[in-house]
Structures are given as structure tokens and as C-alpha cells.
Design an enzyme around this catalytic site. Structure first.
Site, PDB file in Angstrom:
ATOM      1  N   CYS A 144      -7.649   0.794  -2.051  1.00 60.17           N
ATOM      2  CA  CYS A 144      -6.815  -0.148  -2.787  1.00 60.17           C
ATOM      3  C   CYS A 144      -6.938  -1.575  -2.268  1.00 60.17           C
ATOM      4  CB  CYS A 144      -5.356   0.296  -2.778  1.00 60.17           C
ATOM      5  SG  CYS A 144      -4.711   0.641  -1.129  1.00 60.17           S
ATOM      6  N   GLU A 152       3.617   1.107  -2.708  1.00 55.63           N
ATOM      7  CA  GLU A 152       2.324   0.509  -2.360  1.00 55.63           C
ATOM      8  C   GLU A 152       1.368   0.902  -3.473  1.00 55.63           C
ATOM      9  OE1 GLU A 152      -1.301   0.275  -1.698  1.00 55.63           O
ATOM     10  OE2 GLU A 152      -1.057   1.750  -0.094  1.00 55.63           O
TER      11      GLU A 152
END
Length: 482
Positions: free
Chosen positions: A283, A249
């Protein structure tokens, strides 16, 4: 309030002793709050061996009983929210209310994964032979090496622990050295709730040394990494060479498409909150706002005013909306991105520097004002590189296809957002947007029941949801003749 820091290996908490130490600092003031021992090569090896030794023990516990342990962990996390939130804010900087929301989300992850672990079903496949049966079964993959970042240390580290434990795996977790205390506290809660020694191991220290050594260890069967794209690319190469499964990720650069018919008030209120949450160190936070030209001026003006009204300061203080960046390097990055955008024709609508109104006691903190920049040129670095800070970029569009094309014009593909009242426009954006996660008329994106992850340079594989849990299993085909 702040826990004593240490490594956790095979149920033993290890403090500094003769090891090197890293000073952990409060980013709001620069003051030291703890010393973190640095793992040696021997520590890394012991952690991998401990995870392997504990694996058959934990795997042998039924999914039902593992789920009960995870449910107890979730309960304790909720009961100790105030204490854990203070630890998180002290070392990471986010306001207390954001820290409390993160602890709540961490508890939800443990609870949901514990329940979902009971529902990892195989299949009975009709056999082509009269005297045989055919099965597909899922078996825990084994010890997991996981690496979590500093921006959401509780939830990003906690959900790696939760998924591994729900699957019957053991874990060696290396949290970020900038914010270690919250994972130390969570690991101790896990121990108190009945997780056996060696099932959870914590290592801190030199990231490259720990990651390379763990990947080399034969005990480790899977890797899970949340962090930057360059580091993820490096770890992917190491995992590929070792033929080990990896979930990545990575970074994001989330676009927002705001159509002419959007609920402007909703988009403004939610957009400012989402953009400047955790000082933009998220993010999946919205960064590139593509706004229809008919509402562009109004949206920019009102968004900037709301951003200008946010109170920046120490997250432990009441009334603070946005805390500091994690360290001085992020402040330098914000300055460089802002100067580059302005040099390319961008206009600063608010912010663009460190807040001038901060108290003298906070002058050593790493603060940057909420910043809105309109009409930055296409060559601006901040339109191509993830800023990971409180910078919002405003760009007008006239045609929806144009907006979708510009939204997809990034190497990243983690999250994307859109605001429209038109079902036709919504379907068009949803089908064509290149992102692992898409939200319409909201910025909500990471409940534990949904898979989370990206496409393109934002990584591969998924965390959370049933898809994320299944990444901790290997599949076995069985033919059983009688």
C-alpha cells in the site's frame, strides 16, 4: 511445513468438522496447500464472548509482565524465522528473503510494543482546590476486533495483536483467507509464550459476515482495519452507527518526486527494490514517479533496465527477485491498467504482460512482469486508482511546485517520497506534501517506533508508535478530594 489450519476461540483450535471450507492455494503454482474452516455465526459470537471473558484477566496482568510475554514472542519469532518464512512464501508468494524480513519486522513490533506498554503515562494536573488532586489516566479500551490483509499477513496482523496485548486488551482477529497459515503459526507461538486462553481469537470465513457481526457485538469496543478504501468506508459507517472507535489504514498511491540534483544512482537502486517488492502489492510502495525533465530520459532508461533484469518466479526458489501476484484477479487488473494507459498515450518501457520465460511448472501461477510505463495521459485509470501491482509510472516535470501539485492530485495520502540534495527543496516538499508518511532520499517508512497511517482516502488513526498504542486506551479524568 504448512500448519494445520483452524479457528482459535477461547483457547480451542477448531478444524473443519461440519463447517464449510476454503481451499488455500500456492499462488506460484495454483496447487492447494490447505483447507480453511469457515466461521459460523455461533463461532463469531463465541469469539467475542471469549475476548470479553479474558479481558479482566489480561488487563489485570501488569504492563511489565505483559511486556515480558511479548518479548518472549519476539524471541521465538526470530528463532523460527526460516520455518515461518517458508509458510509465508508458500501461501503468499513473496521471495524467501522478503518473507524473512517480514518475520523480523513482526518480531520487532512485538518487542517494541511490549516495551512501550510500560510507558503509557497519565498526568498529574495542578488542582484548583487545596484539598483535591487532579489526574488523567489511560485505561485499556477492551476487546478489539481487527481485520488484516493478505499482502503482509505476518506484520499487518502481528502488529494488531502486539498493540492490543501491550495495551492490556484482548483481540478477535480476522486475517485474510488467502494467507491464513502464518497467523495460525503466530497465534500458536503466542499461546506457547503464556498468552491466556481467549486473549487472542482467530476467525476466518466470509469477511462481510464476520465484520458486521463483530461490530454489532456489545463486547467489542474498538475496530482496526487494514485494507481497501471501499471496504474501510463501509466499516467506518457500521462503526459510526455503533459509536465504536475505529482505526483505518487504507489504500495508497505513493508519489516520488525526483529533483534534478538527486543522487540518481541511489534513487534507481532503492526505487526498483521498493517498487517491485512483494510484486508491488504494497500500500505504501512508490507508483507515480515525477522526475525532473533534465534527468527524465536517463532515469527511465536505467530504471527500466534494472526492472527488466529482475528474475520472476516461485518465491521458494533461490535467485528469484519477484514472486507471483496473489490471484488471477490481480493479473487481469494489471492487464486492464496497462492497456488503458497505452490507449491514453502511455509508452511501455518494459514488461506489460506475463513473463514468457517462466517454466512450464509455473504456467498456472499468477505472474506479471515488472512493468514501466512513461507518459500515460492524465485520464489514465492507473494514475487515479491504486494498481496494487508491479506497475511503475514515469512522468516528467519542470517546476517543483508543479511536481508537488501533481503528487497531491490523488485522493490517497498514505506515503510519499522525494529525492533531493537541497535542504530548501526538501523542506518545501515535506511541508506541502499531503501524506501521513514521508521519506526523503529513502523508501524506509514503517519502523515500529513511528506512527503509521494516512490522510484523505487513505484512512485515519495510526498504528504503531506511541500514537498507535494510545488508540487502544480510553482517557479518564479523575478529581480526588481528601
Amino acid at each position: 511445513m504448512y500448519p494445520e489450519l483452524g479457528l482459535l476461540i477461547d483457547g480451542e483450535w477448531i478444524s473443519g468438522l461440519e463447517r464449510d471450507a476454503i481451499v488455500v492455494r500456492n499462488p506460484a503454482t495454483g496447487a492447494p496447500i490447505g483447507e480453511l474452516p469457515v466461521a459460523t455465526v455461533q463461532d463469531i459470537d463465541r469469539a467475542a464472548e471469549a475476548a470479553q471473558k479474558a479481558f479482566p484477566v489480561w488487563r489485570g496482568i501488569t504492563a511489565l509482565d505483559r511486556g515480558r510475554v511479548l518479548a518472549r514472542i519476539a524471541t521465538i519469532l526470530r528463532e523460527r524465522t526460516a520455518e515461518l518464512s517458508a509458510i509465508l512464501t508458500l501461501e503468499q508468494g513473496k521471495p524467501l528473503r522478503e518473507a524473512a524480513a517480514e518475520i523480523a519486522a513482526t518480531a520487532d513490533s512485538f518487542e517494541w510494543m511490549g516495551e512501550e506498554g510500560r510507558r503509557v503515562y497519565g498526568r498529574v494536573v495542578p488542582s484548583r482546590f487545596a484539598d483535591a488532586e487532579q489526574l488523567v489516566v489511560h485505561e485499556p479500551i477492551g476487546p478489539v476486533a481487527a481485520f488484516s490483509p493478505w499482502n503482509f499477513p505476518a506484520i499487518l496482523g502481528g502488529r494488531k495483536i502486539a498493540a492490543a496485548l501491550a495495551a492490556g486488551c484482548t483481540i478477535v482477529l480476522k486475517p485474510a483467507e488467502e494467507a491464513p497459515g502464518i497467523l495460525v503459526a503466530i497465534a500458536k507461538i503466542c499461546e506457547s509464550c503464556g498468552v491466556p486462553a481467549g486473549v487472542i481469537n482467530l476467525l476466518f470465513g466470509v469477511p462481510a459476515r464476520i465484520s458486521q457481526r463483530l461490530i454489532e457485538r456489545p463486547e467489542i469496543r474498538k475496530l482496526s482495519f487494514t485494507g481497501s478504501t471501499p471496504v474501510g468506508r463501509h466499516l467506518s459507517g457500521l462503526a459510526g452507527a455503533a459509536l465504536k472507535r475505529i482505526t483505518l489504514e487504507l489504500g495508497g498511491h505513493a508519489p516520488v518526486i525526483l529533483c534534478e540534483d538527486a543522487d540518481l544512482e541511489r534513487a534507481l537502486q532503492l526505487g526498483v527494490a521498493a517498487k517491485f517488492r512483494n510484486a508491488g502489492q504494497v500500500c505504501n510502495c512508490p507508483t507515480r514517479f515525477y522526475v525532473h525533465e533534465k534527468v527524465f530520459g536517463e532515469f527511465c532508461e536505467r530504471f527500466s533496465q534494472l526492472a527488466r533484469n529482475l528474475v520472476v518466479g516461485d518465491g521458494l526458489e533461490e535467485g528469484v527477485h519477484m514472486g507471483p501476484l496473489i490471484h488471477e484477479r490481480r493479473v487481469r487488473a494489471m492487464r486492464e491498467y496497462t492497456e488503458d494507459a497505452v490507449a491514453g498515450g502511455g509508452e511501455i518501457l518494459c514488461g506489460g504482460d506475463a513473463p514468457s520465460e517462466l517454466a512450464a511448472s509455473l504456467q498456472d501461477g499468477t505472474f506479471w512482469a515488472p512493468t514501466v510505463i512513461a507518459l500515460a495521459g492524465n485520464e489514465a485509470r492507473v494514475l487515479r486508482e491504486e494498481p496494487f501491482g508491479p506497475l511503475a509510472l514515469m512522468q516528467p516535470f519542470s517546476d517543483l511546485d508543479e511536481a508537488i501539485g501533481r503528487a497531491n492530485g490523488s485522493d490517497y495520502g498514505l506515503a510519499a517520497y522525494a529525492f533531493t540534495q537541497s535542504l530548501k527543496s526538501a523542506r518545501r516538499i515535506q511541508e506541502r506534501i499531503e501524506a501521513g508518511c514521508f521519506s526523503l532520499n529513502t523508501f524506509a517508512i514503517t519502523p515500529p517506533e513511528l506512527p503509521y497511517g494516512g490522510v484523505k482516502q487513505s484512512g485515519f488513526g495510526r498504528e504503531m508508535g506511541s500514537e498507535g498504542l494510545l488508540e487502544h486506551f480510553q482517557t479518564k479524568a479523575v478529581i480526588r478530594a481528601v
